[in-house]
Design a protein around this motif. Structure first.
Motif, PDB file in Angstrom:
ATOM      1  N   MET A  45     -27.716  12.857 -56.598  1.00  0.00           N
ATOM      2  CA  MET A  45     -27.584  14.003 -57.577  1.00  0.00           C
ATOM      3  C   MET A  45     -26.602  15.572 -57.722  1.00  0.00           C
ATOM      4  SD  MET A  45     -31.387  12.439 -59.021  1.00  0.00           S
ATOM      5  CE  MET A  45     -31.761  12.838 -57.601  1.00  0.00           C
ATOM      6  N   LEU A  46     -26.945  15.537 -56.775  1.00  0.00           N
ATOM      7  CA  LEU A  46     -26.116  16.674 -56.090  1.00  0.00           C
ATOM      8  C   LEU A  46     -24.837  15.710 -56.638  1.00  0.00           C
ATOM      9  CD1 LEU A  46     -25.686  20.125 -55.840  1.00  0.00           C
ATOM     10  CD2 LEU A  46     -26.637  19.038 -53.236  1.00  0.00           C
ATOM     11  N   GLY A  47     -24.521  15.177 -55.712  1.00  0.00           N
ATOM     12  CA  GLY A  47     -22.319  15.229 -55.779  1.00  0.00           C
ATOM     13  C   GLY A  47     -21.998  14.259 -57.169  1.00  0.00           C
ATOM     14  N   TYR A  48     -23.056  13.502 -57.739  1.00  0.00           N
ATOM     15  CA  TYR A  48     -23.141  13.215 -58.713  1.00  0.00           C
ATOM     16  C   TYR A  48     -22.258  14.946 -60.147  1.00  0.00           C
ATOM     17  CZ  TYR A  48     -23.282  11.059 -63.422  1.00  0.00           C
ATOM     18  OH  TYR A  48     -22.319  10.477 -64.832  1.00  0.00           O
ATOM     19  N   GLU A  49     -23.315  15.899 -59.768  1.00  0.00           N
ATOM     20  CA  GLU A  49     -23.060  16.967 -60.571  1.00  0.00           C
ATOM     21  C   GLU A  49     -21.495  17.773 -60.287  1.00  0.00           C
ATOM     22  OE1 GLU A  49     -24.841  17.578 -63.530  1.00  0.00           O
ATOM     23  OE2 GLU A  49     -26.190  16.167 -63.469  1.00  0.00           O
ATOM     24  N   VAL A 169     -20.682   9.949 -52.186  1.00  0.00           N
ATOM     25  CA  VAL A 169     -20.692   9.022 -52.912  1.00  0.00           C
ATOM     26  C   VAL A 169     -21.336   9.601 -54.576  1.00  0.00           C
ATOM     27  CG1 VAL A 169     -21.695   6.579 -53.666  1.00  0.00           C
ATOM     28  CG2 VAL A 169     -21.259   7.172 -50.921  1.00  0.00           C
ATOM     29  N   GLY A 170     -22.309  10.230 -54.816  1.00  0.00           N
ATOM     30  CA  GLY A 170     -22.312  11.160 -55.697  1.00  0.00           C
ATOM     31  C   GLY A 170     -20.804  11.654 -56.367  1.00  0.00           C
ATOM     32  N   VAL A 171     -20.719  12.326 -55.407  1.00  0.00           N
ATOM     33  CA  VAL A 171     -19.206  13.019 -56.410  1.00  0.00           C
ATOM     34  C   VAL A 171     -17.885  12.050 -56.310  1.00  0.00           C
ATOM     35  CG1 VAL A 171     -16.658  14.749 -55.264  1.00  0.00           C
ATOM     36  CG2 VAL A 171     -19.415  14.793 -54.083  1.00  0.00           C
ATOM     37  N   MET A 172     -17.269  10.561 -55.520  1.00  0.00           N
ATOM     38  CA  MET A 172     -17.210   9.911 -55.912  1.00  0.00           C
ATOM     39  C   MET A 172     -17.273   8.765 -57.379  1.00  0.00           C
ATOM     40  SD  MET A 172     -16.299   6.636 -53.856  1.00  0.00           S
ATOM     41  CE  MET A 172     -17.766   5.975 -53.756  1.00  0.00           C
ATOM     42  N   LEU A 173     -18.534   8.860 -57.680  1.00  0.00           N
ATOM     43  CA  LEU A 173     -18.918   8.330 -58.717  1.00  0.00           C
ATOM     44  C   LEU A 173     -18.935   9.658 -59.960  1.00  0.00           C
ATOM     45  CD1 LEU A 173     -22.341   6.853 -57.647  1.00  0.00           C
ATOM     46  CD2 LEU A 173     -20.384   5.633 -57.833  1.00  0.00           C
ATOM     47  N   GLY A 174     -19.155  10.847 -59.649  1.00  0.00           N
ATOM     48  CA  GLY A 174     -18.304  11.319 -60.849  1.00  0.00           C
ATOM     49  C   GLY A 174     -17.586  11.452 -61.621  1.00  0.00           C
ATOM     50  N   PHE A 175     -16.854  11.700 -60.332  1.00  0.00           N
ATOM     51  CA  PHE A 175     -15.072  11.570 -60.797  1.00  0.00           C
ATOM     52  C   PHE A 175     -15.013  10.238 -61.360  1.00  0.00           C
ATOM     53  CE2 PHE A 175     -14.383  14.705 -57.458  1.00  0.00           C
ATOM     54  CZ  PHE A 175     -13.797  15.462 -57.838  1.00  0.00           C
ATOM     55  N   SER A 176     -15.175   8.907 -60.989  1.00  0.00           N
ATOM     56  CA  SER A 176     -14.833   7.541 -61.601  1.00  0.00           C
ATOM     57  C   SER A 176     -15.518   7.794 -63.118  1.00  0.00           C
ATOM     58  CB  SER A 176     -15.845   6.930 -60.169  1.00  0.00           C
ATOM     59  OG  SER A 176     -15.633   6.887 -60.051  1.00  0.00           O
ATOM     60  N   CYS A 177     -16.592   8.043 -63.333  1.00  0.00           N
ATOM     61  CA  CYS A 177     -17.088   8.287 -64.265  1.00  0.00           C
ATOM     62  C   CYS A 177     -16.715   9.037 -65.596  1.00  0.00           C
ATOM     63  CB  CYS A 177     -19.238   8.205 -64.395  1.00  0.00           C
ATOM     64  SG  CYS A 177     -19.973   7.299 -63.393  1.00  0.00           S
ATOM     65  N   SER A 178     -16.868   9.880 -65.227  1.00  0.00           N
ATOM     66  CA  SER A 178     -15.285  11.320 -65.499  1.00  0.00           C
ATOM     67  C   SER A 178     -14.724  10.461 -66.678  1.00  0.00           C
ATOM     68  CB  SER A 178     -15.528  12.311 -65.035  1.00  0.00           C
ATOM     69  OG  SER A 178     -16.498  13.308 -64.335  1.00  0.00           O
ATOM     70  N   TYR A 179     -14.127   9.995 -65.313  1.00  0.00           N
ATOM     71  CA  TYR A 179     -12.514   9.330 -65.474  1.00  0.00           C
ATOM     72  C   TYR A 179     -12.825   7.880 -66.855  1.00  0.00           C
ATOM     73  CZ  TYR A 179      -8.119   6.518 -66.014  1.00  0.00           C
ATOM     74  OH  TYR A 179      -7.354   6.505 -65.837  1.00  0.00           O
ATOM     75  N   GLY A 318     -13.218  11.741 -54.273  1.00  0.00           N
ATOM     76  CA  GLY A 318     -14.393  11.517 -54.294  1.00  0.00           C
ATOM     77  C   GLY A 318     -14.370  10.025 -52.822  1.00  0.00           C
ATOM     78  N   VAL A 319     -13.298   9.503 -53.190  1.00  0.00           N
ATOM     79  CA  VAL A 319     -13.347   7.891 -52.150  1.00  0.00           C
ATOM     80  C   VAL A 319     -12.791   8.525 -50.640  1.00  0.00           C
ATOM     81  CG1 VAL A 319     -12.001   6.717 -51.683  1.00  0.00           C
ATOM     82  CG2 VAL A 319     -12.160   7.275 -53.909  1.00  0.00           C
TER      83      VAL A 319
END
Length: 544
Positions: A45-49, A169-179, A318-319
């Motif tokens: 969750m932190l990484g996603y944010e 993994v959250g960071v990667m998902l965050g970047f991907s979802c933003s795109y 993220g990857v």
């Protein structure tokens, strides 16, 4: 909420206690894995944010016509919430336990996300981000302590770094979802809402998990701690009794510690605190939070000429963070955190020097990442030019295009740059930043992100979870976390303004210098914790 709530499932009646009695020889490493996995959802969750920040920023700046200062406020509001909860997080962690703290943090994440989804103004967005920041920061501190305290020593490093793996993994998902949601109407709202499912999943799993056995001992619930340890260690009685004796002995020696003693020489607590504080300060001062929070604007500055291209390129961060963290997770127990920190500091410093040098040679190196805010007349703001507001939704706040009018020599030089020619000292033409230079800059950034992900990212959490005595561990980690978030907040709040003053290249060189400072500090000041129990580490540090 009270401390009994963390153990009520084990104290209701004798039959409940009987259910908890382990069967001798029954392996229960699965329970440790499930507990560590559930706690590590906090990292996700932190990484996603963190990952959604730069992409959402590019969307909201046009929707809400945000100035540079307002963009810095939106980015920093999450960090402000994290700092606020850290100031009160120590007593929460020590009084109510790690598990209850994780439950509270997940509730905060859900509540803050609901506010964000329903937001229609900068004020409500800021409030929502503050609440989410409070939840993710409290959960991060609690998760690392919970994992460290339930894990067997031979797997403690592996399981603690699982938190960092989930974070990246959250960071990667965050970047991907933003795109993915960048082109949808109100796509930012969908992006904010996707953190709710993992928060609800964490709540649903945590209610069935045991509390930390070390926390139970601090509460005087020794028999319940024995039962929990037996479940976590597969019912091997000799191992359980030895670990319980170690915990009780360590707690007895540490029971006299008070919060103010963190700043005293007793048991070298001040030295330990300074080690933790310096580590987290350097973790932020080497630039990683700004690379993530302003990833898309930064990529615009090195030659990616559209928001979509910059956002897509930033997903590579993220990857790379995920790929870089995997070796750290697998090898931390055999290699040790200190070796990873040294290698990572060298790689980070070298990649930042290369990035700074490339940026100096690039035509795109202007004085800031949002210079296009300066319109032709410096006496007007971008939102009131001759009495007419500007449609910022269709303009590029992070464009590397130059202002419409500059004065004198600078204007003349700019015009020559626009044509691809600028005279150098030898009279040779200067050519606009090539595609090769753009991709070289991106590769340097990716190497930097990978080096951070294999070293400073996960290893700081490992060291901090190990160097403090149990009696003050929750409060000590909260102090360190407060410094961590305060430094992050300060750096993020001033990043755009700072680059406007000294330029992107000089900022990269400054971060490189801090990376080499980190290397020296780790070599001389960070203890080696590989292969030792928490009690052994604490006893050795107390003697130094």
């Amino acid at each position: 909420m009270d401390s009994n709530s963390e153990t009520k499932s084990m104290t209701s009646d004798p039959s409940e206690t009987q259910k908890l009695e382990p069967h001798r020889g029954t392996g229960s490493s699965w329970l440790v894995l499930v507990a560590a996995g559930a706690a590590s959802l906090s990292g996700l969750m932190l990484g996603y944010e963190m990952g959604i920040t730069s992409g959402v920023l590019l969307q909201l700046r046009g929707v809400l016509s945000l100035s540079c200062r307002q963009q810095e406020l939106l980015v920093s509001s999450h960090l402000l919430g994290a700092l606020l909860i850290c100031l009160a997080g120590g007593p929460i962690l020590d009084r109510y336990g790690r598990r209850c703290s994780l439950l509270l943090s997940a509730v905060l994440v859900v509540g803050g996300s609901v506010v964000l989804i329903a937001s229609s103004s900068l004020v409500s967005l800021t409030i929502g981000r503050v609440v989410v920041g409070m939840g993710t920061a409290l959960s991060g501190t609690g998760a690392c302590l919970y994992i460290a305290e339930i894990s067997p020593r031979e797997r403690r490093g592996l399981l603690v770094t699982l938190y960092e793996l989930m974070l990246v993994v959250g960071v990667m998902l965050g970047f991907s979802c933003s795109y993915a949601f960048a082109t949808l109407p109100d796509g930012w709202a969908y992006t904010f809402g996707l953190v709710i499912p993992p928060a609800l999943l964490q709540i649903s799993v945590l209610v069935f998990l045991p509390p930390s056995p070390r926390f139970l001992v601090t509460q005087g619930k020794v028999e319940q701690a024995r039962i929990v340890l037996a479940r976590l260690r597969g019912g091997v009685q000799e191992s359980v009794e030895k670990e319980l004796i170690d915990i009780r002995t360590g707690l007895k020696e540490e029971s006299e510690h008070r919060f103010l003693e963190l700043f005293s020489t007793k048991a070298n607590l001040r030295s330990r605190l300074l080690t933790g504080v310096t580590l987290v300060f350097l973790q932020q001062a080497t630039g990683q939070p700004n690379i993530l929070s302003y990833a898309s604007p930064l990529l615009r500055s090195v030659g990616f000429n559209s928001d979509s291209a910059a956002t897509l390129a930033s997903t590579g961060f993220g990857v790379v963070k995920v790929v870089g963290t995997i070796p750290a997770v697998l090898l931390v127990d055999s290699v040790g955190p200190k070796s990873f920190l040294c290698g990572g500091a060298v790689a980070m410093g070298m990649s930042l020097v290369a990035l700074g040098a490339l940026t100096l040679q690039s035509h795109t190196n202007l004085t800031s990442l949002c210079k296009s805010h300066t319109i032709s007349n410096h006496t007007h703001t971008p939102w009131d030019l001759n009495g007419t507001s500007i449609d910022l939704e269709n303009s590029d706040l992070f464009s590397t295009d130059l202002p419409y009018q500059w004065n004198g020599e600078e204007s003349e030089r700019t015009n020559r740059e626009e044509d691809g020619i600028r005279e150098s000292g030898g009279g040779r033409p200067y050519v606009k930043a090539s595609s090769l230079m753009k991709w070289a800059s991106l590769i340097s950034l990716l190497v930097y992100v990978a080096a951070f992900s294999i070293s400073l990212g996960p290893m700081v959490y490992v060291v901090i979870s190990e160097i403090f005595p149990m009696g003050v561990r929750g409060r000590a980690v909260s102090v360190v976390s407060a410094v961590n978030w305060a430094t992050n907040l300060l750096i993020s709040m001033t990043f755009l303004t700072f680059t406007e003053k000294i330029g992107v290249a000089n900022v990269m060189f400054l971060y490189a210098a801090m990376s080499f400072v980190l290397l020296v500090f780790v070599i001389f000041c960070v203890p080696e914790t590989k292969g030792r129990t928490l009690e052994e580490i604490s006893k050795e540090l107390a003697k130094k």
